[in-house]
Design a protein around this motif. Structure first.
Motif, PDB file in Angstrom:
ATOM      1  N   GLN A  19       0.848  -1.197   0.000  1.00  0.00           N
ATOM      2  CA  GLN A  19       0.000   0.000   0.000  1.00  0.00           C
ATOM      3  C   GLN A  19       0.881   1.244   0.000  1.00  0.00           C
ATOM      4  O   GLN A  19       1.961   1.250   0.590  1.00  0.00           O
ATOM      5  CB  GLN A  19      -0.884   0.014   1.245  1.00  0.00           C
ATOM      6  CG  GLN A  19      -1.826  -1.167   1.347  1.00  0.00           C
ATOM      7  CD  GLN A  19      -2.889  -1.135   0.271  1.00  0.00           C
ATOM      8  OE1 GLN A  19      -3.440  -0.079  -0.036  1.00  0.00           O
ATOM      9  NE2 GLN A  19      -3.171  -2.291  -0.305  1.00  0.00           N
ATOM     10  N   LYS A  20       0.396   2.315  -0.610  1.00  0.00           N
ATOM     11  CA  LYS A  20       1.111   3.592  -0.577  1.00  0.00           C
ATOM     12  C   LYS A  20       0.829   4.290   0.751  1.00  0.00           C
ATOM     13  O   LYS A  20      -0.319   4.609   1.045  1.00  0.00           O
ATOM     14  CB  LYS A  20       0.649   4.508  -1.713  1.00  0.00           C
ATOM     15  CG  LYS A  20       1.150   4.099  -3.067  1.00  0.00           C
ATOM     16  CD  LYS A  20       0.703   5.102  -4.115  1.00  0.00           C
ATOM     17  CE  LYS A  20       1.135   4.639  -5.492  1.00  0.00           C
ATOM     18  NZ  LYS A  20       0.658   5.560  -6.528  1.00  0.00           N
ATOM     19  N   PRO A  21       1.876   4.520   1.545  1.00  0.00           N
ATOM     20  CA  PRO A  21       1.652   5.288   2.775  1.00  0.00           C
ATOM     21  C   PRO A  21       1.417   6.760   2.440  1.00  0.00           C
ATOM     22  O   PRO A  21       1.835   7.240   1.384  1.00  0.00           O
ATOM     23  CB  PRO A  21       2.952   5.094   3.549  1.00  0.00           C
ATOM     24  CG  PRO A  21       3.976   4.818   2.503  1.00  0.00           C
ATOM     25  CD  PRO A  21       3.261   4.108   1.393  1.00  0.00           C
ATOM     26  N   LYS A  22       0.782   7.477   3.338  1.00  0.00           N
ATOM     27  CA  LYS A  22       0.456   8.875   3.068  1.00  0.00           C
ATOM     28  C   LYS A  22       1.583   9.837   3.432  1.00  0.00           C
ATOM     29  O   LYS A  22       1.779  10.829   2.751  1.00  0.00           O
ATOM     30  CB  LYS A  22      -0.820   9.255   3.799  1.00  0.00           C
ATOM     31  CG  LYS A  22      -2.011   8.534   3.234  1.00  0.00           C
ATOM     32  CD  LYS A  22      -3.289   8.961   3.884  1.00  0.00           C
ATOM     33  CE  LYS A  22      -4.419   8.169   3.270  1.00  0.00           C
ATOM     34  NZ  LYS A  22      -5.697   8.482   3.852  1.00  0.00           N
ATOM     35  N   ALA A  23       2.307   9.567   4.509  1.00  0.00           N
ATOM     36  CA  ALA A  23       3.297  10.554   4.951  1.00  0.00           C
ATOM     37  C   ALA A  23       4.434   9.882   5.706  1.00  0.00           C
ATOM     38  O   ALA A  23       4.439   9.866   6.930  1.00  0.00           O
ATOM     39  CB  ALA A  23       2.639  11.609   5.811  1.00  0.00           C
ATOM     40  N   THR A  24       5.377   9.342   4.984  1.00  0.00           N
ATOM     41  CA  THR A  24       6.545   8.736   5.609  1.00  0.00           C
ATOM     42  C   THR A  24       7.614   8.520   4.553  1.00  0.00           C
ATOM     43  O   THR A  24       7.330   8.599   3.358  1.00  0.00           O
ATOM     44  CB  THR A  24       6.189   7.395   6.285  1.00  0.00           C
ATOM     45  OG1 THR A  24       7.349   6.870   6.934  1.00  0.00           O
ATOM     46  CG2 THR A  24       5.676   6.382   5.279  1.00  0.00           C
ATOM     47  N   PHE A  25       8.832   8.294   4.973  1.00  0.00           N
ATOM     48  CA  PHE A  25       9.847   7.939   3.980  1.00  0.00           C
ATOM     49  C   PHE A  25      10.282   6.483   4.147  1.00  0.00           C
ATOM     50  O   PHE A  25      11.380   6.093   3.771  1.00  0.00           O
ATOM     51  CB  PHE A  25      11.028   8.917   3.973  1.00  0.00           C
ATOM     52  CG  PHE A  25      11.786   9.022   5.258  1.00  0.00           C
ATOM     53  CD1 PHE A  25      12.921   8.259   5.479  1.00  0.00           C
ATOM     54  CD2 PHE A  25      11.388   9.913   6.236  1.00  0.00           C
ATOM     55  CE1 PHE A  25      13.631   8.363   6.665  1.00  0.00           C
ATOM     56  CE2 PHE A  25      12.101  10.035   7.422  1.00  0.00           C
ATOM     57  CZ  PHE A  25      13.220   9.250   7.635  1.00  0.00           C
ATOM     58  N   TYR A  26       9.382   5.681   4.678  1.00  0.00           N
ATOM     59  CA  TYR A  26       9.579   4.233   4.767  1.00  0.00           C
ATOM     60  C   TYR A  26       8.418   3.523   4.081  1.00  0.00           C
ATOM     61  O   TYR A  26       7.290   4.005   4.107  1.00  0.00           O
ATOM     62  CB  TYR A  26       9.603   3.764   6.227  1.00  0.00           C
ATOM     63  CG  TYR A  26      10.728   4.330   7.032  1.00  0.00           C
ATOM     64  CD1 TYR A  26      12.044   3.956   6.790  1.00  0.00           C
ATOM     65  CD2 TYR A  26      10.475   5.242   8.051  1.00  0.00           C
ATOM     66  CE1 TYR A  26      13.084   4.483   7.539  1.00  0.00           C
ATOM     67  CE2 TYR A  26      11.507   5.771   8.811  1.00  0.00           C
ATOM     68  CZ  TYR A  26      12.808   5.392   8.546  1.00  0.00           C
ATOM     69  OH  TYR A  26      13.828   5.904   9.289  1.00  0.00           O
ATOM     70  N   ILE A  27       8.719   2.386   3.513  1.00  0.00           N
ATOM     71  CA  ILE A  27       7.686   1.524   2.942  1.00  0.00           C
ATOM     72  C   ILE A  27       7.732   0.206   3.696  1.00  0.00           C
ATOM     73  O   ILE A  27       8.776  -0.449   3.752  1.00  0.00           O
ATOM     74  CB  ILE A  27       7.928   1.250   1.435  1.00  0.00           C
ATOM     75  CG1 ILE A  27       7.915   2.539   0.624  1.00  0.00           C
ATOM     76  CG2 ILE A  27       6.928   0.225   0.904  1.00  0.00           C
ATOM     77  CD1 ILE A  27       6.592   3.251   0.579  1.00  0.00           C
ATOM     78  N   TRP A  28       6.624  -0.163   4.283  1.00  0.00           N
ATOM     79  CA  TRP A  28       6.492  -1.458   4.937  1.00  0.00           C
ATOM     80  C   TRP A  28       5.874  -2.417   3.942  1.00  0.00           C
ATOM     81  O   TRP A  28       4.830  -2.126   3.369  1.00  0.00           O
ATOM     82  CB  TRP A  28       5.602  -1.351   6.171  1.00  0.00           C
ATOM     83  CG  TRP A  28       6.299  -0.729   7.330  1.00  0.00           C
ATOM     84  CD1 TRP A  28       6.367   0.598   7.626  1.00  0.00           C
ATOM     85  CD2 TRP A  28       7.042  -1.401   8.332  1.00  0.00           C
ATOM     86  NE1 TRP A  28       7.099   0.792   8.765  1.00  0.00           N
ATOM     87  CE2 TRP A  28       7.528  -0.430   9.222  1.00  0.00           C
ATOM     88  CE3 TRP A  28       7.340  -2.746   8.583  1.00  0.00           C
ATOM     89  CZ2 TRP A  28       8.299  -0.739  10.327  1.00  0.00           C
ATOM     90  CZ3 TRP A  28       8.101  -3.059   9.687  1.00  0.00           C
ATOM     91  CH2 TRP A  28       8.576  -2.071  10.548  1.00  0.00           C
ATOM     92  N   ALA A  29       6.539  -3.524   3.710  1.00  0.00           N
ATOM     93  CA  ALA A  29       6.046  -4.500   2.744  1.00  0.00           C
ATOM     94  C   ALA A  29       5.888  -5.858   3.424  1.00  0.00           C
ATOM     95  O   ALA A  29       6.809  -6.332   4.093  1.00  0.00           O
ATOM     96  CB  ALA A  29       7.010  -4.619   1.574  1.00  0.00           C
ATOM     97  N   GLU A  30       4.725  -6.442   3.237  1.00  0.00           N
ATOM     98  CA  GLU A  30       4.513  -7.794   3.744  1.00  0.00           C
ATOM     99  C   GLU A  30       5.342  -8.753   2.910  1.00  0.00           C
ATOM    100  O   GLU A  30       5.378  -8.656   1.676  1.00  0.00           O
ATOM    101  CB  GLU A  30       3.037  -8.159   3.664  1.00  0.00           C
ATOM    102  CG  GLU A  30       2.732  -9.480   4.327  1.00  0.00           C
ATOM    103  CD  GLU A  30       1.245  -9.760   4.435  1.00  0.00           C
ATOM    104  OE1 GLU A  30       0.898 -10.823   4.973  1.00  0.00           O
ATOM    105  OE2 GLU A  30       0.432  -8.921   3.996  1.00  0.00           O
ATOM    106  N   ILE A  31       6.021  -9.663   3.566  1.00  0.00           N
ATOM    107  CA  ILE A  31       6.859 -10.628   2.866  1.00  0.00           C
ATOM    108  C   ILE A  31       5.951 -11.552   2.056  1.00  0.00           C
ATOM    109  O   ILE A  31       5.044 -12.173   2.612  1.00  0.00           O
ATOM    110  CB  ILE A  31       7.726 -11.424   3.862  1.00  0.00           C
ATOM    111  CG1 ILE A  31       8.677 -10.470   4.594  1.00  0.00           C
ATOM    112  CG2 ILE A  31       8.491 -12.531   3.144  1.00  0.00           C
ATOM    113  CD1 ILE A  31       9.408 -11.104   5.750  1.00  0.00           C
ATOM    114  N   PRO A  32       6.189 -11.635   0.741  1.00  0.00           N
ATOM    115  CA  PRO A  32       5.289 -12.421  -0.097  1.00  0.00           C
ATOM    116  C   PRO A  32       5.534 -13.928  -0.039  1.00  0.00           C
ATOM    117  O   PRO A  32       4.891 -14.675  -0.757  1.00  0.00           O
ATOM    118  CB  PRO A  32       5.564 -11.869  -1.500  1.00  0.00           C
ATOM    119  CG  PRO A  32       6.957 -11.367  -1.434  1.00  0.00           C
ATOM    120  CD  PRO A  32       7.163 -10.891  -0.024  1.00  0.00           C
TER     121      PRO A  32
END
Length: 88
Positions: A19-32
């Motif tokens: 998902q695109k976060p709204k206000a951060t410089f990190y991306i959390w990604a669920e491990i596929p």
């Protein structure tokens, strides 16, 4: 925002669900895959030469996720997506 979009769209293009976060410089990604976050982070480092942070480092609720930092240029992010694509 541009770097975020490049990374999120690139990961989603590989079949991840990010998902695109709204206000951060990190991306959390669920491990596929069914792997622990430390194992998966190590695999990405070894095979694609990309540093990500294992989610478990932030507590038990972080297990199953990795964190990307948007601290490099969009060109480097595109390069990283290409490296992931090569091993994915």
């Amino acid at each position: 925002q541009i770097r975020r979009d490049v990374l999120v769209e690139g990961l989603n293009g590989l079949g991840w669900k990010v998902q695109k976060p709204k206000a951060t410089f990190y991306i959390w990604a669920e491990i596929p895959l069914k792997k622990k976050s430390i194992e998966f982070s190590s695999e990405i480092l070894q095979k694609a030469n990309i540093v990500v942070t294992p989610g478990v480092g932030f507590g038990s609720y972080g297990e199953g996720y990795i964190r990307f930092a948007l601290t490099v240029t969009k060109e480097r992010i595109k390069e990283a997506i290409g490296r992931l694509q090569a091993i994915w």
